[in-house]
Design an enzyme around this catalytic site. Structure first.
Site, PDB file in Angstrom:
ATOM      1  N   ARG A 179       0.843  -1.199   0.000  1.00 20.11           N
ATOM      2  CA  ARG A 179       0.000   0.000   0.000  1.00 20.11           C
ATOM      3  C   ARG A 179       0.879   1.250   0.000  1.00 20.11           C
ATOM      4  O   ARG A 179       1.945   1.269   0.644  1.00 20.11           O
ATOM      5  CB  ARG A 179      -0.871  -0.014   1.265  1.00 20.11           C
ATOM      6  CG  ARG A 179      -1.919   1.091   1.346  1.00 20.11           C
ATOM      7  CD  ARG A 179      -3.003   0.917   0.330  1.00 20.11           C
ATOM      8  NE  ARG A 179      -4.194   1.706   0.649  1.00 20.11           N
ATOM      9  CZ  ARG A 179      -5.180   1.906  -0.220  1.00 20.11           C
ATOM     10  NH1 ARG A 179      -5.136   1.398  -1.444  1.00 20.11           N
ATOM     11  NH2 ARG A 179      -6.243   2.613   0.121  1.00 20.11           N
ATOM     12  N   THR A 204      -8.446   0.585 -10.501  1.00 15.93           N
ATOM     13  CA  THR A 204      -8.028  -0.656  -9.849  1.00 15.93           C
ATOM     14  C   THR A 204      -8.249  -1.875 -10.748  1.00 15.93           C
ATOM     15  O   THR A 204      -9.071  -1.860 -11.652  1.00 15.93           O
ATOM     16  CB  THR A 204      -8.755  -0.819  -8.492  1.00 15.93           C
ATOM     17  OG1 THR A 204      -8.570   0.361  -7.739  1.00 15.93           O
ATOM     18  CG2 THR A 204      -8.265  -1.993  -7.700  1.00 15.93           C
ATOM     19  N   GLU A 235      -5.816   4.155  -7.645  1.00 16.88           N
ATOM     20  CA  GLU A 235      -7.004   4.810  -7.074  1.00 16.88           C
ATOM     21  C   GLU A 235      -7.974   5.237  -8.172  1.00 16.88           C
ATOM     22  O   GLU A 235      -8.494   4.383  -8.837  1.00 16.88           O
ATOM     23  CB  GLU A 235      -6.589   5.917  -6.099  1.00 16.88           C
ATOM     24  CG  GLU A 235      -7.669   6.807  -5.521  1.00 16.88           C
ATOM     25  CD  GLU A 235      -8.976   6.185  -5.042  1.00 16.88           C
ATOM     26  OE1 GLU A 235      -9.122   4.962  -4.949  1.00 16.88           O
ATOM     27  OE2 GLU A 235      -9.885   6.976  -4.762  1.00 16.88           O
ATOM     28  N   ASP A 273      -7.927   8.122  -0.274  1.00 17.59           N
ATOM     29  CA  ASP A 273      -8.619   7.088   0.518  1.00 17.59           C
ATOM     30  C   ASP A 273      -8.560   7.396   2.017  1.00 17.59           C
ATOM     31  O   ASP A 273      -9.207   6.709   2.813  1.00 17.59           O
ATOM     32  CB  ASP A 273      -8.025   5.700   0.256  1.00 17.59           C
ATOM     33  CG  ASP A 273      -8.624   5.046  -0.988  1.00 17.59           C
ATOM     34  OD1 ASP A 273      -9.553   5.635  -1.577  1.00 17.59           O
ATOM     35  OD2 ASP A 273      -8.173   3.954  -1.361  1.00 17.59           O
ATOM     36  N   SER A 325      -7.992   0.869   2.806  1.00 13.72           N
ATOM     37  CA  SER A 325      -8.398   0.377   1.484  1.00 13.72           C
ATOM     38  C   SER A 325      -9.607  -0.538   1.621  1.00 13.72           C
ATOM     39  O   SER A 325      -9.941  -1.005   2.711  1.00 13.72           O
ATOM     40  CB  SER A 325      -7.241  -0.406   0.870  1.00 13.72           C
ATOM     41  OG  SER A 325      -7.664  -1.107  -0.269  1.00 13.72           O
ATOM     42  N   SER A 326     -10.236  -0.795   0.481  1.00 17.01           N
ATOM     43  CA  SER A 326     -11.315  -1.791   0.430  1.00 17.01           C
ATOM     44  C   SER A 326     -10.905  -3.008  -0.380  1.00 17.01           C
ATOM     45  O   SER A 326     -11.714  -3.917  -0.585  1.00 17.01           O
ATOM     46  CB  SER A 326     -12.547  -1.191  -0.244  1.00 17.01           C
ATOM     47  OG  SER A 326     -12.938  -0.052   0.423  1.00 17.01           O
ATOM     48  N   GLY A 386     -13.816   0.368  -5.790  1.00 19.74           N
ATOM     49  CA  GLY A 386     -13.891   1.242  -4.616  1.00 19.74           C
ATOM     50  C   GLY A 386     -14.410   0.470  -3.421  1.00 19.74           C
ATOM     51  O   GLY A 386     -14.165  -0.733  -3.290  1.00 19.74           O
TER      52      GLY A 386
HETATM   53  N1  GLU Z   1      -8.416   2.918  -3.874  1.00 17.98           N
HETATM   54  C1  GLU Z   1      -9.434   1.975  -3.563  1.00 17.98           C
HETATM   55  C2  GLU Z   1      -9.023   1.098  -2.401  1.00 17.98           C
HETATM   56  O1  GLU Z   1      -7.884   0.873  -2.208  1.00 17.98           O
HETATM   57  C3  GLU Z   1      -9.791   1.121  -4.712  1.00 17.98           C
HETATM   58  C4  GLU Z   1     -10.343   1.929  -5.811  1.00 17.98           C
HETATM   59  C5  GLU Z   1     -11.124   1.156  -6.820  1.00 17.98           C
HETATM   60  O2  GLU Z   1     -11.305  -0.019  -6.750  1.00 17.98           O
HETATM   61  O3  GLU Z   1     -11.593   1.758  -7.756  1.00 17.98           O
HETATM   62  O4  GLU Z   1      -9.851   0.639  -1.708  1.00 17.98           O
END
Ligand code: GLU
Length: 591
Positions: A116, A411, A431, A451, A475-476, A498
């Site tokens: 990350r 992503t 991102e 984020d 993050s997700s 996201g």
């Molecule tokens: N930046 C997001 C994250 O790390 C992911 C963004 C995306 O999947 O479009 O959770």
């Protein structure tokens, strides 16, 4: 012509046919560049020895070649990732970060790698606020260099390669170098995203030169794009290892590019230093694991919220017989939404960088705690539109204020199983689409620091996910590996999207494990997400049709398009099965 190229051409041609016959959702791509107003139907791939599934056929081909040459899952993931950087530049690359979950077939152990991005040492908790304490606005926050975190991908891949690589590091860059030098055909999705982003991207000097014609029109589908600068950067990394990225000309170019962007912005009090880059460390972290029915599910722990939220949702759903309810049943969809609502309440309060914030990781996924959270679900109706976070063991519930979900539109995720049975789930990101829009060395720099919570406090209480020097934003991303009772590999999965990633991944797991769908069918199955508020249903038959029933149960429903990019693999006694998301242009390919 290679097999992957054949498949790609077939898909491109068949798209025209499919576009006439399948659902068309939002007809006009929006600024956030989700161009898929059609779907590309995918056929499940079956193989005996190995499999790779990723978001672009050229990347799949690069990984496939490595697997065929006896490479490991990590080797193939690196080769595919480098090609993705080139051909799907809007989503991921060496200017960004990633998480990698690895399954070692010999030991049946799962390991996770954290690549990350970190906030530079100049970051402060109010870096996204102006002098009066107000958010500086999307433009300043997203594309001024201020939200570019120190990229983590290259160092993380090197770390994973040191442990699980079997082919020489430099070999893994050759496909991407060749494609960069000889050129590749711009894909339909990239072309659509360039068109959709023409206003913001076309006026940015770095990207306009690379992605747009001199008259300002974007490159179209099928046009050949070369990237000599990227080839040069890759050669340096191939020969010199990660050090060649974090020190020397590439690092200097990153520092200079950010300094220039920041100096031209409205808030020039910021920098990324060479020291920030040289001191970046990728980490091996303990996976977060839990049981779901007879399976063991392992994912990425903090700073991702993905693994914990996935385990929480599954843990809460354990109490319900989803198999009996079946997929086309509003009650089952209601339960998914309700469990997700609760997981997102906890996520908002507790999840952040584990090196800077105490996170009650064990308590959050402890079966008794999840049982008690599950007991708050009414199987017939919504109890509360907005649920409160729970109090897991080890939590200081009064310490933090919740921070809302961030959302991105970029992503990429790839899944690999190699011939020895090892597996990789890699989710990788810059991102938002095209990240910060700043380019150096032929690649885009991330804007991952968006984020973080833009506001470090809420009602006088600190937010765990506030920005800070050296900190990793929450993050997700949810790269996930599932194994059977006997320790053998069952499923490899993940997605972009996201904070909706968590919902996409959970739905696919349930569709496979509870509803018996094959990996392709499980990926295809329409989405439902809830992030402690509105219940979002994907605009597709079956799912949209359930809206009235869900409203009658008390859900506030929104139906729309959902940009997942699920790429997954399932291993059974019958073989290795690969699936690719019809909402994007990837494929699965095995041997
Ligand atoms: N930046 C997001 C994250 O790390 C992911 C963004 C995306 O999947 O479009 O959770």
């Amino acid at each position: 012509m290679t097999l992957a190229r054949c498949i790609y051409q077939f898909l491109t041609i068949s798209t025209f046919v499919i576009a006439l016959t399948t659902i068309t959702a939002a007809q006009r791509p929006n600024l956030n560049a989700e161009p898929a107003d059609h779907e590309i139907a995918k056929v499940e791939a079956k193989s005996e020895r190995f499999m790779i599934s990723a978001a672009n056929p050229l990347a799949v081909e690069a990984g496939y070649d490595i697997l065929k040459a006896g490479g490991s899952a990590v080797d193939a993931a690196i080769a595919a990732q480098m090609v993705l950087n080139l051909v799907e530049p809007q989503s991921s690359g060496i200017g960004g970060g990633a998480f990698l979950v690895h399954y070692d077939a010999a030991t049946q152990q799962v390991t996770t790698f954290d690549g990350r991005e970190t906030a530079p040492s100049a970051a402060t908790s109010n870096m996204f606020l102006d002098a009066s304490g107000k958010f500086i606005g999307r433009r300043q926050a997203f594309s001024s260099g201020r939200s570019t975190g120190v990229p983590g991908l290259v160092r993380m891949l090197e770390l994973a390669h040191e442990k699980y690589g079997s082919r020489p590091w430099s070999e893994l860059f050759q496909s991407a170098i060749t494609l960069s030098e000889e050129g590749f055909a711009v894909s339909r999705r990239l072309a659509a995203m360039l068109k959709a982003s023409a206003r913001s991207l076309g006026s940015a000097p770095d990207t306009s030169e690379y992605f747009y014609h001199q008259d300002g029109t974007p490159l179209g589908e099928g046009e050949i794009l070369k990237n000599a600068q990227f080839a040069q950067a890759l050669r340096l990394i191939a020969d010199g290892g990660a050090k060649a990225f974090y020190e020397g000309p590439i690092a200097q170019a990153i520092v200079d590019r950010i300094a220039k962007a920041v100096s031209e912005s409205s808030y020039p009090d910021y920098e990324m230093s060479l020291e920030d880059l040289t001191s970046y460390t990728a980490m091996e972290r303990d996976p977060v694991c839990g049981r779901y029915r007879q399976f063991k599910v392992c994912g990425m722990g903090p700073p991702s919220s993905g693994g914990i939220a996935t385990l929480q949702i599954l843990g809460m759903l354990e109490a319900f017989d989803l198999q009996e309810l079946g997929p086309n049943n509003p009650q089952a969809i209601h339960l998914l939404a309700e469990a997700s609502r609760r997981a997102f309440a906890d996520r908002a309060l507790y999840l952040a960088d584990p090196d800077q914030v105490d996170i009650p990781i064990a308590g959050l996924i402890e079966p008794h705690y999840l049982k008690s959270r599950s007991a708050g679900i009414d199987s017939q109706s919504v109890v509360a539109f907005y649920v409160q976070p729970g109090v897991p063991a080890g939590a200081d519930v009064d310490r933090w204020a919740p921070s809302p979900s961030e959302s991105g539109r970029s992503t990429t995720h790839l899944s690999v199983v190699d011939a020895r049975g090892n597996a990789v789930a890699l989710t990788s990101s810059i991102e938002t689409a095209f990240g910060s829009r700043l380019m150096v060395g032929g690649f885009l720099l991330n804007n991952q620091l968006t984020d973080f919570s833009f506001y470090p406090e809420n009602d006088g209480k600190p937010v765990a996910n506030a920005p800070g020097p050296g900190k990793r934003p929450r993050s997700s991303m949810s790269p996930t590996i599932i194994y059977n009772d006997d320790g053998s590999l069952r499923m490899v999965i993940g997605s972009p999207g996201g904070s909706q990633i968590i919902g996409f991944v959970v739905k696919t797991i349930i569709a496979h494990l509870d509803w018996g769908m094959g990996i392709q069918q499980a990926i295809d199955f329409p989405h439902v997400t809830n992030q402690n508020g509105i219940t979002r249903l994907e605009k597709k038959p079956i799912m949209s049709d359930m809206a009235p029933a869900l409203e009658a149960m008390g859900h506030k429903v929104r139906v729309g398009r959902m940009g997942s990019g699920l790429h997954g693999i399932v291993v059974t006694q019958e073989g290795i099965f690969g699936g690719a998301d019809p909402r994007r242009e990837g494929i699965a390919l095995g041997d």
